[in-house]
Design an enzyme around this catalytic site. Structure first.
Site, short mmCIF file in Angstrom:
data_model
loop_
_atom_site.label_atom_id
_atom_site.label_comp_id
_atom_site.label_asym_id
_atom_site.label_seq_id
_atom_site.Cartn_x
_atom_site.Cartn_y
_atom_site.Cartn_z
N GLY A 71 0.79 -1.22 0.00
CA GLY A 71 0.00 0.00 0.00
C GLY A 71 0.82 1.27 0.00
O GLY A 71 0.47 2.25 -0.66
N ASN A 151 -8.34 3.57 8.97
CA ASN A 151 -7.72 2.43 9.64
C ASN A 151 -7.79 2.50 11.16
O ASN A 151 -7.52 1.50 11.83
CB ASN A 151 -6.26 2.30 9.20
CG ASN A 151 -5.47 3.57 9.43
OD1 ASN A 151 -5.85 4.64 8.94
ND2 ASN A 151 -4.38 3.48 10.16
N GLN A 179 -7.75 -0.51 3.71
CA GLN A 179 -8.73 -1.04 4.67
C GLN A 179 -10.08 -1.32 4.02
O GLN A 179 -10.94 -1.95 4.63
CB GLN A 179 -8.92 -0.07 5.84
CG GLN A 179 -7.70 0.11 6.72
CD GLN A 179 -7.35 -1.12 7.53
OE1 GLN A 179 -8.20 -1.94 7.85
NE2 GLN A 179 -6.07 -1.28 7.84
N SER A 199 -3.24 -3.42 -0.35
CA SER A 199 -2.15 -4.19 0.23
C SER A 199 -2.63 -5.61 0.48
O SER A 199 -3.71 -5.82 1.05
CB SER A 199 -1.68 -3.55 1.53
OG SER A 199 -0.58 -4.24 2.08
N HIS A 201 -1.52 -8.05 2.49
CA HIS A 201 -1.51 -8.64 3.84
C HIS A 201 -2.69 -8.19 4.71
O HIS A 201 -2.89 -8.72 5.80
CB HIS A 201 -0.18 -8.36 4.55
CG HIS A 201 -0.02 -6.96 5.05
ND1 HIS A 201 -0.19 -6.62 6.37
CD2 HIS A 201 0.32 -5.81 4.42
CE1 HIS A 201 0.05 -5.32 6.54
NE2 HIS A 201 0.35 -4.81 5.36
N THR A 237 11.93 -7.62 -10.75
CA THR A 237 11.43 -8.96 -11.05
C THR A 237 10.20 -9.27 -10.21
O THR A 237 10.21 -9.13 -8.99
CB THR A 237 12.52 -10.01 -10.77
OG1 THR A 237 13.67 -9.70 -11.56
CG2 THR A 237 12.03 -11.41 -11.11
N CYS A 327 1.57 1.55 11.79
CA CYS A 327 2.69 2.29 11.20
C CYS A 327 3.22 3.37 12.12
O CYS A 327 4.30 3.90 11.92
CB CYS A 327 2.27 2.91 9.87
SG CYS A 327 1.86 1.65 8.64
#
Length: 385
Positions: A71, A151, A179, A199, A201, A237, A327
């Site tokens: 994200g 969030n 979220q 994101s 996860h 990659t 975060c």
């Protein structure tokens, strides 16, 4: 001691199906997707299948999905990209005071370079005023960046209404949906969204992986240079196993009714609040509890008990909750979201925890948590009287 995880807004446990998908890809498919021989072509097919799964989930075209590291990279790419692309058009950007740091920090960097950033106020439920948004728009506005779901307090922004407002201006509309994906329905066409960040996860997928939706008509500059991956839009990659897992995580979500999921989370909230009420615990819910809130987040103040004490006692009892955004959890700074909602001097700033639910949480876990929370609140509130 059994650990009960109630910090799903920070990250989520990986789905067993996603783990199996990634493991199988790691065993069988190690080719570089940029290679033209068979192993490379197989890897490319895996990536394009995931891209198709993801694009369908948000009603986009497959070629509008750019895989990123998550994200934060998606938000940075969208914000810096539009700023560079539209510098000659204007220097005004509109956002809100409660955005994630991966939106606010890039914008602060742009302010140092002469951009005019407008930070919209929010009410006590974490919602902006659409009238304020309309008033802030000028012909020089190049970007409006507003999150789908907050969030920390769970407020859901009216994306379709915002999209209609922005569509009548010169600005592009960017949505941080980290979220939002998995918790609410997202349709980039219906909502007139130009750029959207996510994101993996946060939806029971792998860490260090996300995507940026970019409307095909936008020629967005790259943030990372080097190779020609992602059709020259993002060098590096590709993480083939992770992307396969991301696609599977999104595919799982597409089978889940979001309204039923929200009802389940709302029931979780009611269980906790009922036990607090029965025990006559003094508390406050930060943010709203109505239809414009994602119920996977419950931000709760236990009056007179500090965040640190409450969180530590819950941790010792085997329950993982947070004091705010993951975060910024290690920061000594107060939650910028709660400050925006209630003011710098509000006691809520230092006495609140964030409880966030996930697909794998059960009613039994929530009932046990509620009783433990009551026990801790009774003990600590009594000491503080």
């Amino acid at each position: 001691m059994t650990q009960v995880y109630l910090d799903n807004a920070a990250t989520t446990p990986m789905s067993p199906i996603v783990i199996d998908t990634i493991t199988e890809q790691m065993k069988q498919n190690f080719g570089n997707a940029s290679s033209t021989y068979e192993l490379g072509r197989v890897a490319r097919k895996v990536i394009e299948q995931a891209r198709s799964q993801i694009s369908q989930a948000i009603n986009a075209q497959a070629n509008e999905i750019i895989f990123t590291s998550g994200g934060s990279e998606s938000n940075n790419t969208a914000i810096f990209g539009i700023a560079r692309m539209q510098r000659e058009v204007g220097h005004r950007i509109i956002t809100t005071k409660v955005e994630h740091p991966s939106v606010l920090e890039p914008l602060r960097q742009l302010e140092k370079n002469g951009f005019d950033v407008v930070y919209l106020d929010v009410d006590a439920t974490g919602h902006i005023s659409l009238a304020d948004l309309k008033a802030a728009l000028t012909p020089e506005t190049i970007l409006v960046s507003i999150m789908a779901v907050n969030n920390e307090v769970g407020s859901i922004n009216p994306l379709q209404e915002i999209g209609e407002i922005v569509a009548d201006s010169n600005a592009y509309f960017h949505v941080d949906a980290v979220q939002g994906l998995g918790n609410i329905d997202l349709d980039v066409q219906k909502m007139q969204i130009d750029l959207l960040s996510t994101s993996a996860h946060k939806i029971n997928g792998p860490k260090f992986l996300g995507f940026l939706y970019k409307n095909a008509r936008i020629n967005l500059p790259s943030l990372i240079y080097g190779g020609e991956q992602e059709t020259k839009r993002r060098a590096g990659t590709e993480n083939v196993p992770g992307i396969a897992g991301f696609g599977e995580a999104v595919n799982e979500l597409s089978k889940i009714n979001k309204q039923e999921l929200q009802a389940k989370y709302s029931e979780f909230q009611e269980i906790i609040l009922h036990e607090l009420d029965e025990a006559r615990i003094s508390y406050q819910v930060n943010g709203g509890r109505g239809k414009n809130v994602s119920h996977h987040v419950l931000n709760l103040r236990i009056n007179g008990v500090s965040t640190t004490i409450l969180q530590a006692n819950l941790d010792l009892a085997g329950y993982a909750v947070s004091g705010g955004s993951a975060c910024t959890a290690g920061s000594l700074e107060p939650s910028h979201v709660l400050v925006a909602c209630f003011g710098q001097k509000s006691a809520r700033i230092d006495e609140s925890i964030r409880i966030s639910f996930g697909r794998y949480n059960t009613v039994a876990e929530i009932r046990a948590f509620a009783l433990e929370l009551v026990k801790i609140a009774q003990k600590t509130q009594w000491k503080n009287k």
